[in-house]
Design a protein around this motif. Structure first.
Motif, PDB file in Angstrom:
ATOM      1  N   PHE A 196       8.749  -5.929  -8.085  1.00  0.00           N
ATOM      2  CA  PHE A 196       9.253  -4.544  -7.576  1.00  0.00           C
ATOM      3  C   PHE A 196       9.880  -5.008  -6.200  1.00  0.00           C
ATOM      4  O   PHE A 196       9.404  -5.612  -5.149  1.00  0.00           O
ATOM      5  CB  PHE A 196       7.914  -3.787  -7.471  1.00  0.00           C
ATOM      6  N   THR A 197      11.142  -4.301  -5.875  1.00  0.00           N
ATOM      7  CA  THR A 197      11.742  -4.210  -4.689  1.00  0.00           C
ATOM      8  C   THR A 197      10.748  -3.287  -3.844  1.00  0.00           C
ATOM      9  O   THR A 197      10.408  -2.187  -4.023  1.00  0.00           O
ATOM     10  CB  THR A 197      13.140  -3.743  -4.881  1.00  0.00           C
ATOM     11  N   SER A 198      10.202  -3.937  -2.567  1.00  0.00           N
ATOM     12  CA  SER A 198       9.583  -3.222  -1.691  1.00  0.00           C
ATOM     13  C   SER A 198       9.962  -3.372  -0.174  1.00  0.00           C
ATOM     14  O   SER A 198      10.754  -4.576   0.111  1.00  0.00           O
ATOM     15  CB  SER A 198       8.120  -3.852  -1.893  1.00  0.00           C
ATOM     16  N   ILE A 199       9.422  -2.468   0.586  1.00  0.00           N
ATOM     17  CA  ILE A 199       9.477  -2.748   1.974  1.00  0.00           C
ATOM     18  C   ILE A 199       8.204  -3.132   2.625  1.00  0.00           C
ATOM     19  O   ILE A 199       7.261  -2.362   2.152  1.00  0.00           O
ATOM     20  CB  ILE A 199       9.757  -1.222   2.674  1.00  0.00           C
ATOM     21  N   LEU A 200       8.280  -4.154   3.034  1.00  0.00           N
ATOM     22  CA  LEU A 200       7.115  -4.965   3.780  1.00  0.00           C
ATOM     23  C   LEU A 200       6.862  -4.453   5.270  1.00  0.00           C
ATOM     24  O   LEU A 200       7.627  -4.783   6.059  1.00  0.00           O
ATOM     25  CB  LEU A 200       7.277  -6.339   3.709  1.00  0.00           C
ATOM     26  N   THR A 201       5.741  -3.900   5.705  1.00  0.00           N
ATOM     27  CA  THR A 201       5.516  -3.785   7.219  1.00  0.00           C
ATOM     28  C   THR A 201       3.921  -3.957   7.270  1.00  0.00           C
ATOM     29  O   THR A 201       3.126  -4.164   6.291  1.00  0.00           O
ATOM     30  CB  THR A 201       5.640  -2.324   7.285  1.00  0.00           C
ATOM     31  N   ILE A 202       3.484  -4.017   8.447  1.00  0.00           N
ATOM     32  CA  ILE A 202       2.106  -4.244   8.799  1.00  0.00           C
ATOM     33  C   ILE A 202       1.591  -2.702   8.787  1.00  0.00           C
ATOM     34  O   ILE A 202       2.303  -1.709   9.302  1.00  0.00           O
ATOM     35  CB  ILE A 202       1.748  -4.677  10.408  1.00  0.00           C
ATOM     36  N   PRO A 203       0.380  -2.578   8.189  1.00  0.00           N
ATOM     37  CA  PRO A 203      -0.164  -1.153   8.001  1.00  0.00           C
ATOM     38  C   PRO A 203      -0.537  -0.342   9.256  1.00  0.00           C
ATOM     39  O   PRO A 203      -0.812  -1.217  10.351  1.00  0.00           O
ATOM     40  CB  PRO A 203      -1.515  -1.635   7.156  1.00  0.00           C
ATOM     41  N   ILE A 233      -0.716  -6.696   4.579  1.00  0.00           N
ATOM     42  CA  ILE A 233       0.747  -6.069   4.401  1.00  0.00           C
ATOM     43  C   ILE A 233       0.779  -4.832   3.745  1.00  0.00           C
ATOM     44  O   ILE A 233       0.147  -4.684   2.553  1.00  0.00           O
ATOM     45  CB  ILE A 233       1.752  -7.083   3.907  1.00  0.00           C
ATOM     46  N   ASP A 234       1.704  -3.744   3.980  1.00  0.00           N
ATOM     47  CA  ASP A 234       1.621  -2.622   3.476  1.00  0.00           C
ATOM     48  C   ASP A 234       2.957  -2.820   2.608  1.00  0.00           C
ATOM     49  O   ASP A 234       4.057  -3.112   3.398  1.00  0.00           O
ATOM     50  CB  ASP A 234       1.905  -1.479   4.423  1.00  0.00           C
ATOM     51  N   TYR A 235       2.858  -2.257   1.092  1.00  0.00           N
ATOM     52  CA  TYR A 235       4.115  -2.610   0.446  1.00  0.00           C
ATOM     53  C   TYR A 235       4.416  -1.248  -0.021  1.00  0.00           C
ATOM     54  O   TYR A 235       3.661  -0.561  -0.758  1.00  0.00           O
ATOM     55  CB  TYR A 235       3.955  -3.576  -0.711  1.00  0.00           C
ATOM     56  N   GLU A 236       5.651  -0.807   0.429  1.00  0.00           N
ATOM     57  CA  GLU A 236       6.250   0.635  -0.058  1.00  0.00           C
ATOM     58  C   GLU A 236       7.398   0.042  -1.112  1.00  0.00           C
ATOM     59  O   GLU A 236       8.364  -0.450  -0.953  1.00  0.00           O
ATOM     60  CB  GLU A 236       7.106   1.231   0.936  1.00  0.00           C
ATOM     61  N   ILE A 237       6.884   0.596  -2.583  1.00  0.00           N
ATOM     62  CA  ILE A 237       7.304   0.028  -3.663  1.00  0.00           C
ATOM     63  C   ILE A 237       8.678   0.836  -3.789  1.00  0.00           C
ATOM     64  O   ILE A 237       8.596   2.437  -4.084  1.00  0.00           O
ATOM     65  CB  ILE A 237       6.498   0.303  -4.733  1.00  0.00           C
ATOM     66  N   LEU A 238       9.921   0.363  -4.064  1.00  0.00           N
ATOM     67  CA  LEU A 238      11.134   1.319  -4.206  1.00  0.00           C
ATOM     68  C   LEU A 238      11.590   1.346  -5.463  1.00  0.00           C
ATOM     69  O   LEU A 238      12.088   2.506  -6.010  1.00  0.00           O
ATOM     70  CB  LEU A 238      12.121   0.533  -3.059  1.00  0.00           C
ATOM     71  N   ARG A 239      11.430   0.285  -6.024  1.00  0.00           N
ATOM     72  CA  ARG A 239      11.898   0.293  -7.620  1.00  0.00           C
ATOM     73  C   ARG A 239      11.305  -1.067  -8.265  1.00  0.00           C
ATOM     74  O   ARG A 239      11.446  -2.035  -7.861  1.00  0.00           O
ATOM     75  CB  ARG A 239      13.201   0.539  -7.649  1.00  0.00           C
ATOM     76  N   GLU A 240      11.144  -1.052  -9.771  1.00  0.00           N
ATOM     77  CA  GLU A 240      10.856  -2.317 -10.384  1.00  0.00           C
ATOM     78  C   GLU A 240      12.076  -2.826 -10.996  1.00  0.00           C
ATOM     79  O   GLU A 240      13.060  -1.998 -11.359  1.00  0.00           O
ATOM     80  CB  GLU A 240       9.896  -1.563 -11.574  1.00  0.00           C
ATOM     81  N   ASP A 241      12.143  -3.950 -11.133  1.00  0.00           N
ATOM     82  CA  ASP A 241      13.394  -4.772 -11.406  1.00  0.00           C
ATOM     83  C   ASP A 241      12.656  -5.773 -12.852  1.00  0.00           C
ATOM     84  O   ASP A 241      11.808  -6.473 -12.442  1.00  0.00           O
ATOM     85  CB  ASP A 241      14.014  -5.551 -10.574  1.00  0.00           C
TER      86      ASP A 241
END
Length: 307
Positions: A279-286, A158-166
């Protein structure tokens, strides 16, 4: 007059250095491609290729034509993509996966404006825990997912695009630690080391919850085994019971802002651990194609989180 097909013919012949290979790649008969080349050269009044033992070689005029064809085809491809994107936002269906409580915080701030701007895009929201969201992403049942991830729990598929740390914080009854001598003040914030509170009672989340996994990592990092007075599946229950003095609890700061009517509690940052965050992240297939609707929605989520 040149058209897209003729530009593509010349470019493909130049790339493959062979009429037969180009014809195969273009899914046309070789004689038809040869005739097309002859017609183009006749219209231009010059040869574009020289036949050599190693294959078709561009002439000087052919090199100029090739560069021009490549540039025009790239522009046309970008243009078609833009038209496709515009059309996608006039209709279509967007399936979004989101962590349950995160959805309560993000979606009310993003969905109304998105729906107003793109009323013909059908929105389907699937609220699940992070583990289930990852499965939905991998199976293609959602276009993308928004979830919390710990850096030690990443799935390599999975590709994780990190948006911000909580960060997780300690939640206590109001003024419960007002006389506690080991509070550390730094940058206007209060910090505590849980090793100094190891004899206190704690309220935990259910073992299957993502929050509980972070709680356990925090305890392990401090090498303490807390006295657990209660376990609950609901973070808000844990927060409110901590506010009433039943015990202490550790919760993500962002979640404390979901229900704002009750602020009768204190929070403390954690000192001496690096495990107290996700980490708040967007999850997609690479490398998978993202629709324009997905891209627009993700940008709206980023804008909200950046506020």
């Amino acid at each position: 007059m040149m058209n897209e097909r003729e530009l593509l013919y010349i470019k493909t012949i130049a790339d493959t250095k062979s009429i037969s290979k180009a014809a195969e790649e273009l899914f046309i008969a070789q004689p038809s491609l040869s005739q097309a080349l002859q017609r183009i050269e006749k219209e231009l009044g010059t040869h574009l290729f020289i036949r050599e033992p190693r294959g078709m070689k561009l002439t000087y005029a052919g090199e100029k034509y090739y560069l021009m064809a490549k540039e025009i085809l790239d522009i046309y491809s970008d243009f078609k993509s833009e038209i496709t994107h515009i059309n996608e936002l006039k209709s279509g269906r967007l399936v979004i996966g989101v962590a349950r409580y995160m959805g309560m915080n993000i979606l009310p701030n993003v969905l109304p404006d998105f729906n107003k701007n793109y009323p013909n895009v059908e929105l389907v929201v699937m609220e699940r825990n992070t583990k289930t969201l990852e499965s939905l992403v991998l199976s293609g049942d959602v276009d993308f997912a928004i979830g919390h991830v710990h850096m030690k729990d990443l799935n390599e598929k999975i590709d994780y695009e990190i948006l911000r740390e909580d960060h997780f914080v300690l939640v206590t009854e109001k003024d419960y630690l007002k006389d506690f001598s080991k509070i550390v003040k730094k940058d206007g914030k209060n910090f505590v080391d849980l090793r100094d509170l190891k004899d206190e009672t704690f309220i935990n989340l259910d073992v299957n919850k993502g929050i509980r996994k972070v709680q356990n990592r925090v305890y392990d990092s401090y090498k303490i085994k807390p006295k657990v007075v209660m376990t609950t599946k609901n973070f808000e229950t844990a927060k409110r019971l901590a506010a009433k003095g039943l015990g202490l609890t550790i919760l993500p700061r962002d979640y404390l802002n979901i229900f704002t009517e009750d602020k009768d509690y204190d929070t403390y940052n954690l000192l001496g651990t690096e495990e107290n965050s996700w980490f708040t992240s967007i999850l997609t297939i690479p490398d998978i194609y993202k629709s324009q609707a997905s891209k627009v929605f993700i940008e709206e989520v980023k804008k909200f989180l950046d506020k």
